[in-house]
Scaffold this motif. Sequence first.
Motif, PDB file in Angstrom:
ATOM      1  N   SER A 172      -2.603   8.190   7.619  1.00 25.62           N
ATOM      2  CA  SER A 172      -3.149   6.834   7.442  1.00 25.62           C
ATOM      3  C   SER A 172      -2.024   5.825   7.215  1.00 25.62           C
ATOM      4  N   SER A 173      -1.002   5.897   8.079  1.00 27.44           N
ATOM      5  CA  SER A 173       0.081   4.932   7.928  1.00 27.44           C
ATOM      6  C   SER A 173       0.208   4.121   9.236  1.00 27.44           C
ATOM      7  N   ALA A 174       1.415   3.699   9.560  1.00 31.53           N
ATOM      8  CA  ALA A 174       1.602   2.787  10.695  1.00 31.53           C
ATOM      9  C   ALA A 174       0.926   3.302  11.973  1.00 31.53           C
ATOM     10  N   ALA A 175       1.183   4.561  12.331  1.00 28.07           N
ATOM     11  CA  ALA A 175       0.647   5.093  13.586  1.00 28.07           C
ATOM     12  C   ALA A 175      -0.847   5.387  13.477  1.00 28.07           C
TER      13      ALA A 175
ATOM     14  N   TYR B   8      -0.430   1.924   2.725  1.00 25.27           N
ATOM     15  CA  TYR B   8       0.657   1.085   2.237  1.00 25.27           C
ATOM     16  C   TYR B   8       1.859   1.162   3.172  1.00 25.27           C
ATOM     17  N   SER B   9       2.704   0.126   3.088  1.00 27.72           N
ATOM     18  CA  SER B   9       3.897   0.103   3.928  1.00 27.72           C
ATOM     19  C   SER B   9       5.076   0.718   3.179  1.00 27.72           C
ATOM     20  N   ARG B  10       5.670   1.722   3.796  1.00 25.14           N
ATOM     21  CA  ARG B  10       6.854   2.350   3.197  1.00 25.14           C
ATOM     22  C   ARG B  10       8.058   1.406   3.213  1.00 25.14           C
ATOM     23  N   CYS B  11       8.063   0.470   4.159  1.00 23.57           N
ATOM     24  CA  CYS B  11       9.225  -0.417   4.308  1.00 23.57           C
ATOM     25  C   CYS B  11       9.469  -1.290   3.077  1.00 23.57           C
ATOM     26  N   ILE B  12       8.438  -1.513   2.279  1.00 23.55           N
ATOM     27  CA  ILE B  12       8.609  -2.419   1.129  1.00 23.55           C
ATOM     28  C   ILE B  12       8.385  -1.705  -0.202  1.00 23.55           C
ATOM     29  N   LEU B  13       8.536  -0.378  -0.169  1.00 18.65           N
ATOM     30  CA  LEU B  13       8.339   0.396  -1.406  1.00 18.65           C
ATOM     31  C   LEU B  13       9.314  -0.035  -2.502  1.00 18.65           C
TER      32      LEU B  13
ATOM     33  N   LYS C  55       8.314  -6.202  -7.870  1.00 17.04           N
ATOM     34  CA  LYS C  55       8.080  -7.474  -7.172  1.00 17.04           C
ATOM     35  C   LYS C  55       6.755  -7.484  -6.409  1.00 17.04           C
ATOM     36  N   ARG C  56       6.169  -6.311  -6.191  1.00 16.74           N
ATOM     37  CA  ARG C  56       4.889  -6.207  -5.497  1.00 16.74           C
ATOM     38  C   ARG C  56       3.979  -5.229  -6.215  1.00 16.74           C
ATOM     39  N   THR C  57       2.693  -5.547  -6.191  1.00 18.23           N
ATOM     40  CA  THR C  57       1.707  -4.609  -6.727  1.00 18.23           C
ATOM     41  C   THR C  57       1.309  -3.660  -5.601  1.00 18.23           C
ATOM     42  N   MET C  58       0.582  -2.615  -5.950  1.00 12.41           N
ATOM     43  CA  MET C  58       0.076  -1.663  -4.954  1.00 12.41           C
ATOM     44  C   MET C  58      -0.752  -2.412  -3.904  1.00 12.41           C
ATOM     45  N   GLU C  59      -1.573  -3.344  -4.393  1.00  7.37           N
ATOM     46  CA  GLU C  59      -2.417  -4.123  -3.471  1.00  7.37           C
ATOM     47  C   GLU C  59      -1.590  -4.843  -2.412  1.00  7.37           C
ATOM     48  N   ARG C  60      -0.430  -5.330  -2.835  1.00  3.44           N
ATOM     49  CA  ARG C  60       0.406  -6.107  -1.916  1.00  3.44           C
ATOM     50  C   ARG C  60       1.327  -5.232  -1.046  1.00  3.44           C
ATOM     51  N   LEU C  61       1.183  -3.915  -1.186  1.00  2.00           N
ATOM     52  CA  LEU C  61       1.878  -3.013  -0.255  1.00  2.00           C
ATOM     53  C   LEU C  61       0.973  -2.684   0.931  1.00  2.00           C
ATOM     54  N   CYS C  62      -0.334  -2.954   0.749  1.00  2.00           N
ATOM     55  CA  CYS C  62      -1.324  -2.560   1.749  1.00  2.00           C
ATOM     56  C   CYS C  62      -1.208  -3.442   2.992  1.00  2.00           C
ATOM     57  N   PHE C  63      -1.204  -2.807   4.173  1.00  2.00           N
ATOM     58  CA  PHE C  63      -1.105  -3.597   5.406  1.00  2.00           C
ATOM     59  C   PHE C  63      -2.407  -3.547   6.199  1.00  2.00           C
ATOM     60  N   ALA C  64      -3.444  -2.959   5.601  1.00  2.00           N
ATOM     61  CA  ALA C  64      -4.727  -2.878   6.322  1.00  2.00           C
ATOM     62  C   ALA C  64      -5.735  -3.832   5.677  1.00  2.00           C
ATOM     63  N   GLU C  65      -6.837  -4.054   6.382  1.00  2.00           N
ATOM     64  CA  GLU C  65      -7.902  -4.892   5.866  1.00  2.00           C
ATOM     65  C   GLU C  65      -8.465  -4.251   4.594  1.00  2.00           C
ATOM     66  N   LYS C  66      -8.942  -5.081   3.670  1.00  2.05           N
ATOM     67  CA  LYS C  66      -9.448  -4.575   2.384  1.00  2.05           C
ATOM     68  C   LYS C  66     -10.567  -3.562   2.584  1.00  2.05           C
TER      69      LYS C  66
ATOM     70  N   VAL D 158      14.566  15.536  -9.594  1.00  2.00           N
ATOM     71  CA  VAL D 158      15.030  15.084  -8.287  1.00  2.00           C
ATOM     72  C   VAL D 158      13.807  14.669  -7.470  1.00  2.00           C
ATOM     73  N   VAL D 159      13.943  13.577  -6.722  1.00  2.00           N
ATOM     74  CA  VAL D 159      12.814  13.094  -5.926  1.00  2.00           C
ATOM     75  C   VAL D 159      13.339  12.372  -4.693  1.00  2.00           C
ATOM     76  N   GLY D 160      12.493  12.218  -3.679  1.00  2.00           N
ATOM     77  CA  GLY D 160      12.865  11.450  -2.480  1.00  2.00           C
ATOM     78  C   GLY D 160      12.471   9.992  -2.650  1.00  2.00           C
ATOM     79  N   PHE D 161      12.563   9.239  -1.567  1.00  2.00           N
ATOM     80  CA  PHE D 161      12.198   7.814  -1.631  1.00  2.00           C
ATOM     81  C   PHE D 161      11.353   7.515  -0.400  1.00  2.00           C
ATOM     82  N   ARG D 162      10.130   8.014  -0.399  1.00  2.00           N
ATOM     83  CA  ARG D 162       9.310   7.894   0.812  1.00  2.00           C
ATOM     84  C   ARG D 162       7.852   7.561   0.544  1.00  2.00           C
TER      85      ARG D 162
END
Length: 410
Positions: A8-11, A38-43, A50-61, A122-126
């Motif tokens: 459920s991401s870009a593609a 959500y958009s990974r580009c602005i994580l 600087k952004r809430t979870m809501e403002r990471l969403c790139f789809a319609e509500k 240890v963790v990734g950034f994705r």
Amino acid sequence: MKYVVLGSSAAGVNGVRELRRLDADSEIVLISKDKEIYSRCILHQYLGGKRTMERLCFAEKDFETLYGITWFKERSCTHLKPEEKEVVLENGETVSYDKLLIATGSHTFVPPVKNLKEAKNVVGFRNIEDMEVLKDAAKHAKHIIVMGAGLVGLDCASGFLELGVKVTLVEMAGWLLSKQLDKRAAEAYQDAFAGRGVKQYYGVGIAEVTLDEENRITEAVLTDGTRLPCDFVVVTAGVRSNVEFLEGTGIELSRFGLVYDETGKTSDDNIYGAGDVSGSSPIWPVAVKEGIVAASNMAGVPRKMTDFFASKSTMNFLGIPSMSLGDVNLEGEDIEVEVKKTKDSYKKILHKNGKIVGAVLQGDLAYGGILQQLIARKIDVRRVKKPIFDIDYSDFFHMKENFEYYFEEE
Ligand SMILES: Cc1cc2nc3c(=O)[nH]c(=O)nc-3n(C[C@H](O)[C@H](O)[C@H](O)COP(=O)(O)OP(=O)(O)OC[C@H]3O[C@@H](n4cnc5c(N)ncnc54)[C@H](O)[C@@H]3O)c2cc1C
């Protein structure tokens, strides 16, 4: 017809949109590990507050109701039965399909560094889950090391800086953003990060991490023997496609990921692929376009992936804007390099037989539009009898009576 979309991401999201646009009535089932879109580009902006979870969403509500789909959230596909046309979920549940779109993206690759896989801190950034772990780490960790100083590593360092946390960058290449920038352009960022208290080590990797009795990292040993205090590692040194569930199914995989053609079709006529899962061109616009193209073909409307996305990156870390096109570190007798520096800007163009093969702009990106035209149209820059950085649209374009610009072919 029943469509199933994995991811459920870009593609995946754009695939769903296109399926519904072309097919108003068929059943669409979306299945994803993610419970939010959500958009990974602005994580990094989420990490930095600087952004809430809501403002990471790139789809319609109201995405699900708007597109009339069923969405199985937080469900992982663990196996596929192409003969039965079924996907198997981790709880054993099966979901049947007529056409399947695989848009499962990729995951952080943890390099084979001694003790790193066993370590707890240890963790990734994705993923958004990574950000929650990092937000927590920001509160107590004193010595965070970011492994890798590419675009994702710098996103990570910037996000932490917003929280007042100064990380240490460790990068195998000789400078940061080595795929996008030359040494000179990289130094502008290196100086800026150093000025903000970010320690940086280039040309070295992490050879090993030392663990305490609870498997928590206490120290990192670099390949040159340097020992750094460390109580958290963020890995941003590569990704791998999410194709584990396809193993043994007979569906063709390359060493990078899922194999599909320009229509998105895999080696199975009923299965399509799109986005980072291919392991090539892991950028947002490619994932979006491939999702649309694959969905169109699934819905019976033939379409091919014809867009050419030049290897272009734009970035703006710590207020320094840069644009990189092609390969900016090419060397060779047949490569001509032109450089223009001012106090606030740096421009470099590499051309071969008159065709631009790489360029970097920093500070002032105004020339970027012209550069992209020159590259996209494969214009021979030797035809213009003036310094390369003075080329403007008027050198290539003329205006018709209706004020429309056109390019005059030689
Ligand atoms: C930190 C960061 C910054 C980035 N910045 C930029 C940028 O500035 N510009 C740019 O162009 N690109 C950027 N990218 C790359 C861009 O985000 C990706 O190209 C894009 O997200 C790919 O989309 P996708 O749909 O193919 O896969 P992904 O975004 O990886 O999504 C995969 C989906 O599949 C689901 N999934 C995975 N496995 C399974 C499974 N087994 N079963 C069910 N569901 C599954 C996941 O839950 C997710 O919903 C960035 C990436 C990162 C990580």
